[in-house]
Design an enzyme around this catalytic site. Structure first.
Site, mmCIF file in Angstrom:
data_model
loop_
_atom_site.group_PDB
_atom_site.id
_atom_site.type_symbol
_atom_site.label_atom_id
_atom_site.label_comp_id
_atom_site.label_asym_id
_atom_site.label_seq_id
_atom_site.Cartn_x
_atom_site.Cartn_y
_atom_site.Cartn_z
ATOM 1 N N ASP A 202 -0.606 -0.851 -4.842
ATOM 2 C CA ASP A 202 -1.857 -0.241 -5.285
ATOM 3 C C ASP A 202 -1.703 1.091 -6.004
ATOM 4 O O ASP A 202 -2.607 1.510 -6.733
ATOM 5 C CB ASP A 202 -2.827 -0.092 -4.114
ATOM 6 C CG ASP A 202 -2.318 0.850 -3.030
ATOM 7 O OD1 ASP A 202 -1.119 1.202 -3.034
ATOM 8 O OD2 ASP A 202 -3.127 1.235 -2.162
ATOM 9 N N ASN A 203 -0.618 1.800 -5.787
ATOM 10 C CA ASN A 203 -0.369 3.066 -6.497
ATOM 11 C C ASN A 203 1.083 3.440 -6.280
ATOM 12 O O ASN A 203 1.811 2.757 -5.558
ATOM 13 C CB ASN A 203 -1.291 4.193 -6.014
ATOM 14 C CG ASN A 203 -1.454 4.298 -4.514
ATOM 15 O OD1 ASN A 203 -2.532 4.050 -3.981
ATOM 16 N ND2 ASN A 203 -0.378 4.647 -3.813
ATOM 17 N N ASP B 165 0.832 -1.197 0.000
ATOM 18 C CA ASP B 165 0.000 0.000 0.000
ATOM 19 C C ASP B 165 0.874 1.257 0.000
ATOM 20 O O ASP B 165 1.610 1.510 0.963
ATOM 21 C CB ASP B 165 -0.886 -0.032 1.251
ATOM 22 C CG ASP B 165 -2.043 0.951 1.212
ATOM 23 O OD1 ASP B 165 -2.126 1.746 0.265
ATOM 24 O OD2 ASP B 165 -2.862 0.900 2.130
ATOM 25 N N ASP B 166 0.826 2.027 -1.081
ATOM 26 C CA ASP B 166 1.557 3.296 -1.197
ATOM 27 C C ASP B 166 3.072 3.123 -1.284
ATOM 28 O O ASP B 166 3.824 3.996 -0.830
ATOM 29 C CB ASP B 166 1.238 4.233 -0.019
ATOM 30 C CG ASP B 166 -0.099 4.940 -0.163
ATOM 31 O OD1 ASP B 166 -0.895 4.520 -1.011
ATOM 32 O OD2 ASP B 166 -0.342 5.907 0.570
ATOM 33 N N CYS C 107 -5.610 4.208 -3.922
ATOM 34 C CA CYS C 107 -5.918 2.994 -3.150
ATOM 35 C C CYS C 107 -7.210 2.309 -3.566
ATOM 36 O O CYS C 107 -7.211 1.163 -4.022
ATOM 37 C CB CYS C 107 -6.003 3.333 -1.666
ATOM 38 S SG CYS C 107 -4.539 4.103 -0.948
ATOM 39 N N ARG D 139 -8.241 -1.083 -5.915
ATOM 40 C CA ARG D 139 -8.864 -2.279 -5.351
ATOM 41 C C ARG D 139 -10.159 -2.628 -6.076
ATOM 42 O O ARG D 139 -10.480 -3.806 -6.261
ATOM 43 C CB ARG D 139 -9.111 -2.073 -3.855
ATOM 44 C CG ARG D 139 -7.830 -2.175 -3.033
ATOM 45 C CD ARG D 139 -7.961 -1.575 -1.648
ATOM 46 N NE ARG D 139 -6.790 -1.886 -0.838
ATOM 47 C CZ ARG D 139 -5.581 -1.348 -0.986
ATOM 48 N NH1 ARG D 139 -5.387 -0.424 -1.921
ATOM 49 N NH2 ARG D 139 -4.569 -1.702 -0.237
ATOM 50 N N LYS E 217 1.359 8.919 -6.404
ATOM 51 C CA LYS E 217 -0.031 8.549 -6.146
ATOM 52 C C LYS E 217 -0.944 9.733 -6.494
ATOM 53 O O LYS E 217 -0.609 10.879 -6.193
ATOM 54 C CB LYS E 217 -0.158 8.199 -4.656
ATOM 55 C CG LYS E 217 -1.564 7.986 -4.120
ATOM 56 C CD LYS E 217 -1.488 7.741 -2.613
ATOM 57 C CE LYS E 217 -2.863 7.582 -1.991
ATOM 58 N NZ LYS E 217 -2.755 7.335 -0.523
ATOM 59 N N HIS F 235 -11.306 -1.432 1.921
ATOM 60 C CA HIS F 235 -11.401 -0.109 1.306
ATOM 61 C C HIS F 235 -12.281 -0.095 0.050
ATOM 62 O O HIS F 235 -12.006 0.617 -0.914
ATOM 63 C CB HIS F 235 -10.000 0.428 0.966
ATOM 64 C CG HIS F 235 -9.944 1.930 0.949
ATOM 65 N ND1 HIS F 235 -8.909 2.646 0.385
ATOM 66 C CD2 HIS F 235 -10.802 2.867 1.439
ATOM 67 C CE1 HIS F 235 -9.118 3.935 0.513
ATOM 68 N NE2 HIS F 235 -10.257 4.101 1.151
ATOM 69 N N HIS G 149 1.697 2.390 3.865
ATOM 70 C CA HIS G 149 0.797 3.546 3.942
ATOM 71 C C HIS G 149 0.964 4.251 5.288
ATOM 72 O O HIS G 149 1.283 3.616 6.281
ATOM 73 C CB HIS G 149 -0.641 3.045 3.784
ATOM 74 C CG HIS G 149 -1.674 4.099 3.553
ATOM 75 N ND1 HIS G 149 -2.078 4.977 4.542
ATOM 76 C CD2 HIS G 149 -2.410 4.401 2.460
ATOM 77 C CE1 HIS G 149 -3.025 5.777 4.057
ATOM 78 N NE2 HIS G 149 -3.240 5.447 2.789
ATOM 79 N N LYS H 250 -6.482 -4.863 4.208
ATOM 80 C CA LYS H 250 -7.254 -3.642 3.920
ATOM 81 C C LYS H 250 -8.276 -3.878 2.812
ATOM 82 O O LYS H 250 -7.922 -4.253 1.704
ATOM 83 C CB LYS H 250 -6.270 -2.532 3.523
ATOM 84 C CG LYS H 250 -6.908 -1.242 3.033
ATOM 85 C CD LYS H 250 -5.831 -0.208 2.766
ATOM 86 C CE LYS H 250 -6.331 0.987 1.986
ATOM 87 N NZ LYS H 250 -5.305 2.030 1.796
#
Length: 546
Positions: free
Chosen positions: A338-339, A46-47, A84, A88, A382, A150, A234, A148
């Site tokens: 994710d990004n 994540d991130d 994010c 997803r 991002k 989300h 993240h 996560k």
């Protein structure tokens, strides 16, 4: 999508193309043996930046992911959707985010803030979609998720167990304190909020431990699907002291030197071409900071690196467990992010410095200057559609399905998130339903990666791929990428880049190829009109009225 069904030939241990699913069944019946479909594990960070992992040029200690890449396939051009929850949504459905109702963001806890009452912008995953878990559960897989979600949290019907997962443990919203996640950013197990009493609790560890528990207690005769969605790295940047200590002195020379080190290493590794220039540094010089600020910023990056390190340790723990069970060889493991790296919090990070290395805090970031280094050698972050926002590491490991001669191979063919659903359909020997509750489902947008993975052929990429997030737009067709960065204060304009010659996006070809710009812009407009994409200024007006 022109997916081809395949089965696992036990004699050669790779997927072999056949004419149809029915012919596959006939072949199995003739051979009087059942196919052994692989377990599937999908891991998402994540991130994280493109160059943070060791196998992608970084200095962070990631031996377990490096090992997966060295014994599997390492993709150099795989794409997410720059944020994010849209990522997803696309990953879970094989569609573009706007087709799923998450064209912008999901609703925050106890709020409908991101429900704009437009089909592509409802703030939660549409019920008129099929998730990876629903698809694989229908094919006989056990389905488990930790981490996560989300994708909507206000109504129980939007939660993982209602969208195909048999087991769930994790956070429903987009972020949480790693040591003390509390409601509404708390931990959910199955459909219930669970209290945390362990003084040594850390989400990255807990998500892995619970994933292992789910597998261990599963039915042994069925293949399983595990979606392990870490919230690391993240914000809030938080990590155990023993991991931070490894990096405490590492970043005292600053982000400029780190970018140069990674850039040289990536060229030497063959990850990027020698003739791609390093994008300009997007921050003040390190020496412009006083001593105290240098100490703080070095610590912020050290904590971030420790979070990636800890995640890798946990992935190693999961791999060891699978190997002890004899499951590793016939388990497809995919890893992605994710990004691009997160620039939120400004150039020097967000959140009070006094909360660093404590168990307190929520919005604690490492800042744009370090994110610029994490995304070496690319531009932007991002949110944006330049390569720094959408390029992700992507690793595929499958000992029984990847030929020995191809293990450790880099794959330069480009792919994107909807390809995962198409690939899982092939792996599970299932078929995507045409309807749900009597209504036609959107057609899948991806192409199966299985020909590349099994070494039986090339991907059949016969159409462009598209992006839109917060007015940032993009389309890639073969080697050309058209991209636009939204700016409220300036006139919008398209930029055109040759991804083979200039993936760092420093030589804009739009002035030299106006006809191609017009052609590709028309393709983007046609896609937007067909996929519930609204003009960003229209969405901003709705946002401002909430």
């Amino acid at each position: 999508m022109n997916a081809k069904h395949r089965f696992l030939s036990l004699s050669v241990a790779v997927l072999t193309p056949v004419l149809s699913f029915s012919s596959c069944q006939k072949a199995i019946k003739d051979e009087q043996e059942e196919p052994k479909r692989p377990n599937i594990i999908l891991i998402m960070s994540d991130d994280m930046g493109y160059s943070d992992l060791g196998c992608y040029g970084g200095e962070i200690n990631t031996p377990n992911l490096d090992k997966l890449a060295a014994n599997g396939l390492q993709f150099t051009q795989f794409y997410n959707t720059a944020r994010c929850c849209p990522t997803r949504a696309s990953l879970m459905t094989g569609l573009y985010p706007h087709q799923t109702g998450i064209g912008h963001m999901t609703n925050p806890p106890q709020s409908d803030h991101h429900d704009y009452e437009l089909p592509g912008y409802r703030g939660a995953l549409s019920q008129h979609t099929i998730t990876l878990a629903e698809q694989l559960k229908g094919a006989g897989y056990q389905t488990m998720m930790t981490g996560k979600w989300h994708l909507g949290m206000e109504e129980e019907r939007m939660w993982p167990l209602q969208r195909g997962f048999d087991k769930f443990y994790g956070i429903l919203a987009g972020a949480a304190n790693f040591y003390s996640p509390t409601f509404p950013r708390g931990i959910t197990e199955q459909n219930d909020t669970t209290a945390i009493h362990d003084p040594d609790y850390y989400t990255t560890d807990a998500f892995t431990d619970k994933a292992i528990e789910f597998i261990d207690k599963g039915q042994q005769k069925e293949p399983f699907f595990l979606y392990l969605a870490y919230n690391a790295p993240h914000w809030p940047i938080q990590a155990p002291k023993e991991d931070v200590d490894k990096y405490r002195e590492r970043y005292r020379n600053g982000w400029g030197q780190l970018r140069e080190e990674r850039y040289k290493r990536m060229k030497k590794m063959g990850l990027i071409r020698e003739d791609w220039p390093l994008s300009p540094q997007d921050s003040n010089g390190w020496d412009s900071l006083d001593g105290a600020k240098k100490d703080e910023m070095a610590l912020r990056m050290a904590i971030y690196a420790a979070m990636v390190d800890r995640m890798d340790q946990n992935i190693g723990k999961l791999m060891d467990y699978l190997e002890s069970r004899g499951e590793l060889d016939n388990t497809v493991i995919m890893f992605m992010n994710d990004n691009g790296a997160c620039a939120e919090g400004g150039p020097l990070g967000g959140g009070p410095a006094e909360q660093l290395e404590t168990k307190k805090g929520y919005f604690l970031t490492y800042g744009r200057s370090w994110a610029n280094a994490s995304n070496t050698p690319f531009r932007e972050y991002k949110h944006w559609i330049h390569e720094g926002g959408i390029a992700t590491p992507f690793i595929v490991h499958w000992p029984e399905g990847i030929k020995d001669t191809r293990k450790g191979t880099r794959v330069d063919a480009y792919g994107h998130l909807p390809d995962i659903m198409a690939t899982f359909i092939d792996l599970s020997m299932s078929e995507y339903p045409a309807t749900k509750n009597g209504k036609a489902l959107p057609k899948l947008e991806g192409e199966s990666l299985l020909p590349l993975i099994a070494g039986n052929g090339e991907m059949d990429r016969d159409k462009p791929i598209f992006w839109e997030h917060e007015g940032n737009k993009g389309v890639r067709e073969d080697n050309l990428k058209l991209v636009m960065k939204w700016d409220n204060e300036a006139e919008q304009h398209w930029e055109l880049y040759d991804m083979e010659k200039d993936r760092t996006e420093l030589h804009d070809l739009s002035g030299e190829m106006p006809d191609k710009v017009e052609e590709m812009a028309a393709l983007w407009q046609e896609w937007a009109a067909a996929n519930q994409v609204e003009p960003w200024d229209k969405i901003q007006k709705i946002l401002s009225s909430k």
